[in-house]
Design an enzyme around this catalytic site. Structure first.
Site, PDB file in Angstrom:
ATOM      1  N   HIS A  54     -12.741  -0.403  -2.820  1.00  8.38           N
ATOM      2  CA  HIS A  54     -11.656  -0.875  -3.049  1.00  8.38           C
ATOM      3  C   HIS A  54     -11.181  -0.672  -4.038  1.00  8.38           C
ATOM      4  O   HIS A  54     -11.522  -1.636  -5.289  1.00  8.38           O
ATOM      5  CB  HIS A  54     -11.314  -2.200  -2.345  1.00  8.38           C
ATOM      6  CG  HIS A  54     -10.233  -2.745  -2.201  1.00  8.38           C
ATOM      7  ND1 HIS A  54      -8.910  -1.919  -1.358  1.00  8.38           N
ATOM      8  CD2 HIS A  54      -9.213  -3.769  -3.041  1.00  8.38           C
ATOM      9  CE1 HIS A  54      -7.891  -2.527  -1.543  1.00  8.38           C
ATOM     10  NE2 HIS A  54      -8.107  -3.468  -2.284  1.00  8.38           N
ATOM     11  N   HIS A  56      -7.729  -0.779  -7.149  1.00  9.42           N
ATOM     12  CA  HIS A  56      -6.282   0.005  -7.676  1.00  9.42           C
ATOM     13  C   HIS A  56      -6.410   0.392  -9.044  1.00  9.42           C
ATOM     14  O   HIS A  56      -6.574  -0.592  -9.948  1.00  9.42           O
ATOM     15  CB  HIS A  56      -5.370  -1.255  -7.523  1.00  9.42           C
ATOM     16  CG  HIS A  56      -5.217  -1.877  -6.091  1.00  9.42           C
ATOM     17  ND1 HIS A  56      -4.433  -1.090  -5.155  1.00  9.42           N
ATOM     18  CD2 HIS A  56      -5.656  -2.819  -5.552  1.00  9.42           C
ATOM     19  CE1 HIS A  56      -4.782  -1.926  -3.968  1.00  9.42           C
ATOM     20  NE2 HIS A  56      -5.178  -3.047  -4.487  1.00  9.42           N
ATOM     21  N   ARG A  77       0.819 -11.252 -11.909  1.00 13.93           N
ATOM     22  CA  ARG A  77       1.736 -10.353 -11.009  1.00 13.93           C
ATOM     23  C   ARG A  77       2.867  -9.973 -11.980  1.00 13.93           C
ATOM     24  O   ARG A  77       3.066  -8.662 -11.780  1.00 13.93           O
ATOM     25  CB  ARG A  77       2.590 -11.314 -10.025  1.00 13.93           C
ATOM     26  CG  ARG A  77       3.682 -10.545  -9.345  1.00 13.93           C
ATOM     27  CD  ARG A  77       4.201 -11.458  -8.348  1.00 13.93           C
ATOM     28  NE  ARG A  77       5.452 -11.114  -7.611  1.00 13.93           N
ATOM     29  CZ  ARG A  77       5.858 -10.773  -6.407  1.00 13.93           C
ATOM     30  NH1 ARG A  77       4.787 -11.323  -5.654  1.00 13.93           N
ATOM     31  NH2 ARG A  77       6.925 -10.292  -5.960  1.00 13.93           N
ATOM     32  N   HIS A 199      -0.608  -1.355   3.521  1.00 13.07           N
ATOM     33  CA  HIS A 199      -0.986  -2.301   2.313  1.00 13.07           C
ATOM     34  C   HIS A 199      -1.115  -3.916   2.798  1.00 13.07           C
ATOM     35  O   HIS A 199      -2.294  -4.481   2.654  1.00 13.07           O
ATOM     36  CB  HIS A 199       0.467  -2.650   1.491  1.00 13.07           C
ATOM     37  CG  HIS A 199       0.338  -3.601   0.420  1.00 13.07           C
ATOM     38  ND1 HIS A 199       0.284  -5.000   0.554  1.00 13.07           N
ATOM     39  CD2 HIS A 199      -0.263  -3.393  -0.786  1.00 13.07           C
ATOM     40  CE1 HIS A 199       0.170  -5.577  -0.621  1.00 13.07           C
ATOM     41  NE2 HIS A 199      -0.200  -4.574  -1.497  1.00 13.07           N
ATOM     42  N   ARG A 202       2.310  -8.047   5.449  1.00 17.52           N
ATOM     43  CA  ARG A 202       3.701  -8.284   4.575  1.00 17.52           C
ATOM     44  C   ARG A 202       4.419  -7.124   4.276  1.00 17.52           C
ATOM     45  O   ARG A 202       5.655  -6.964   4.230  1.00 17.52           O
ATOM     46  CB  ARG A 202       3.369  -8.780   3.280  1.00 17.52           C
ATOM     47  CG  ARG A 202       2.590 -10.217   3.103  1.00 17.52           C
ATOM     48  CD  ARG A 202       2.365 -10.798   1.722  1.00 17.52           C
ATOM     49  NE  ARG A 202       2.082 -10.075   0.846  1.00 17.52           N
ATOM     50  CZ  ARG A 202       0.606  -9.583   0.453  1.00 17.52           C
ATOM     51  NH1 ARG A 202      -0.204 -10.174   1.204  1.00 17.52           N
ATOM     52  NH2 ARG A 202       0.565  -8.566  -0.458  1.00 17.52           N
ATOM     53  N   GLU A 227      -5.778 -12.271   2.503  1.00 13.74           N
ATOM     54  CA  GLU A 227      -6.289 -12.709   1.269  1.00 13.74           C
ATOM     55  C   GLU A 227      -5.816 -13.746   0.793  1.00 13.74           C
ATOM     56  O   GLU A 227      -6.551 -14.636  -0.014  1.00 13.74           O
ATOM     57  CB  GLU A 227      -5.503 -11.638   0.283  1.00 13.74           C
ATOM     58  CG  GLU A 227      -6.145 -11.592  -1.222  1.00 13.74           C
ATOM     59  CD  GLU A 227      -5.610 -10.404  -2.285  1.00 13.74           C
ATOM     60  OE1 GLU A 227      -6.097 -10.503  -3.200  1.00 13.74           O
ATOM     61  OE2 GLU A 227      -4.953  -9.539  -1.665  1.00 13.74           O
ATOM     62  N   HIS A 261     -10.969  -7.889   1.785  1.00 10.32           N
ATOM     63  CA  HIS A 261     -10.652  -9.374   1.384  1.00 10.32           C
ATOM     64  C   HIS A 261     -11.315 -10.367   2.652  1.00 10.32           C
ATOM     65  O   HIS A 261     -12.238 -10.809   2.717  1.00 10.32           O
ATOM     66  CB  HIS A 261      -9.556  -9.851   1.059  1.00 10.32           C
ATOM     67  CG  HIS A 261      -9.431  -9.068  -0.460  1.00 10.32           C
ATOM     68  ND1 HIS A 261      -9.886  -8.920  -1.489  1.00 10.32           N
ATOM     69  CD2 HIS A 261      -8.013  -8.364  -0.783  1.00 10.32           C
ATOM     70  CE1 HIS A 261      -9.239  -8.500  -2.405  1.00 10.32           C
ATOM     71  NE2 HIS A 261      -8.150  -7.866  -2.075  1.00 10.32           N
ATOM     72  N   ASP A 310     -11.682  -3.610  -6.978  1.00 12.50           N
ATOM     73  CA  ASP A 310     -10.325  -4.107  -6.647  1.00 12.50           C
ATOM     74  C   ASP A 310      -9.493  -3.877  -7.859  1.00 12.50           C
ATOM     75  O   ASP A 310      -9.055  -2.998  -8.182  1.00 12.50           O
ATOM     76  CB  ASP A 310     -10.160  -5.388  -5.994  1.00 12.50           C
ATOM     77  CG  ASP A 310      -9.007  -5.751  -5.548  1.00 12.50           C
ATOM     78  OD1 ASP A 310      -8.135  -5.006  -5.573  1.00 12.50           O
ATOM     79  OD2 ASP A 310      -8.821  -6.965  -4.974  1.00 12.50           O
TER      80      ASP A 310
END
Length: 432
Positions: A54, A56, A77, A199, A202, A227, A261, A310
């Site tokens: 995993h 990103h 964020r 994803h 959500r 998560e 997760h 991740d």
């Protein structure tokens, strides 16, 4: 054809001495222990190639930069969206090449890239609708590792269906059919597998989940799951069930599905996930204060655990592996939840299988010639029982990496990329 000589190598869960490993066309054709020294030497302890299940890639630019105000969720964020908004195919290729080079240095031979930066910053598709995904594929090739591109559905910003806004617009394809039209143009290739992802609950509307599951049956399919408690609470409020149950009702859980997760689960959720893969990401789950997932309970229910770095707070599969055990110790105040062999399987064979590389992750005839040599004479590993290497070594102890029979790392250095310089230059460009 190449012959490697491993001073020590892990085979069938045991450490063997003086192992002759012969590869042809990227596959292992001979493994013979107790042989005279012959061929290309691999000193220390030789392991199968790690799978980073995993990733990103763009999150690597955040490392060490999100801890202002003591490191709140919002400091993380804000910078994540800033980086996401600035990348284009060229800058993403440069950044991902450096990140995948760092992975190669850490002994990772295959990466699962959970990819949702699809379009331009305002949501307008590039002339090549898969320009960003193709940049990631090219980056993995440049770095010398395999990639499973997990092309991701990201259509809404909340469980109740709020539209994407701001930088999120570049993640979306309008609807499931729009996603599939773009996805359908991607192809497997040498060193490349195409998989899919939702994803999260959500970002993926219920209407269309079942069709997505049918369209992607048999492919590696991943999803962020439970998560944070807020995700569970929102799903319960809107749909009257947990995210695991919602996806189960859509026929999502299949043999090649991975829940990423899976931190906050009910007993029923754990039972449901027992037939597939679950990817734990301990260093990211710590960094984001998400919690400790029920890894031992999931494994006990039959789930095959895999590991991922991740958000790349660190890229170190030794740390992810021992974190899986050590976090359980913190949560339960008991030792001994996973054996070293179980942790190695999660980091290698099961991780590779979850990404569509079922022929990798073991030093055995017929498997891909992925070999990782780990020093036993560093300040971390000197005097350590080789059987306990996962609890002593770090990525810095990886000296040599062979991917599909090709040397990628020699003497602790990438053979074609100055990885520190490439990381510095790529991250500076994105954040300047």
């Amino acid at each position: 054809m190449t012959v490697f000589h491993a001073t020590l190598a892990v085979m069938n869960g045991k450490i063997q001495r003086n192992v002759r490993i012969k590869e042809e066309a990227g596959l292992i054709t001979e493994v013979t222990p107790d042989t005279p020294v012959e061929g290309h030497p691999l000193n220390g302890l030789v392991l199968p190639g790690f799978a980073n299940a995993h990733s990103h890639a763009f999150h690597r630019a955040l490392r060490g930069r999100t801890h202002g105000d003591r490191g709140t969720f919002w400091t993380w964020r804000e910078l994540m969206y800033k980086v996401a908004g600035r990348l284009d195919p060229d800058s993403y290729f440069a950044l991902a090449t450096a990140v995948y080079g760092e992975m190669a240095l850490a002994g990772i031979t295959a990466v699962g890239e959970f990819h949702y930066l699809h379009h331009g910053p305002d949501g307008t598709p590039y002339a090549d609708p898969n320009a960003m995904g193709n940049a990631l594929i090219a980056a993995a090739r440049e770095a010398g590792i395999r990639i499973t591109l997990l092309d991701t559905v990201y259509l809404t910003s909340s469980v109740d269906g709020k539209p994407l806004e701001g930088v999120q617009r570049r993640f979306g394809d309008g609807d499931y059919d729009g996603w599939h039209r773009r996805f359908d143009r991607l192809r497997d290739d040498d060193g490349v597998r195409i998989g899919a992802a939702l994803h999260s609950v959500r970002a993926a509307p219920v209407d269309g989940m079942s069709a997505f599951a049918q369209r992607t049956d048999g492919l590696p399919v991943h999803v962020h799951l439970s998560e944070q408690p807020a995700e569970n609470e929102a799903c319960q409020a809107v749909h009257g069930c947990s995210p695991t149950e919602l996806l189960d009702g859509a026929g999502f859980w299949r043999p090649m599905t991975t829940a990423v997760h899976a931190t906050h689960l009910s007993d029923t959720d754990i039972t449901t996930l027992g037939g597939g893969f679950v990817c734990l990401c301990p260093t990211t789950e710590r960094d984001l204060a998400d919690g400790i997932g029920p890894g031992r309970a999931l494994a006990g229910a039959g789930a095959r655990l895999t590991l991922g770095s991740d958000s790349h707070a660190v890229i170190d599969m030794f740390e992810e592996a021992r974190g899986t055990e050590l976090d359980e110790r913190l949560a339960t105040r008991q030792r001994g939840h996973f054996s070293a062999s179980e942790l190695l399987t999660a980091a290698t064979a099961d991780g590779q299988a979850s990404l569509g590389w079922a022929d990798a992750g073991e030093i055995a005839v017929g498997r891909r010639a992925d070999l990782v040599a780990v020093a036993l004479d560093s300040v971390r590993t000197a005097g350590t029982d080789p059987g306990g290497i996962l609890f002593a070594a770090t990525a810095a102890d990886v000296t040599d990496v062979i991917v599909d029979g090709r040397p990628v790392v020699t003497g602790g250095r990438h053979r074609t990329i100055d990885v520190p310089a490439a990381l510095h230059n790529a991250i500076t460009e994105v954040l300047s």
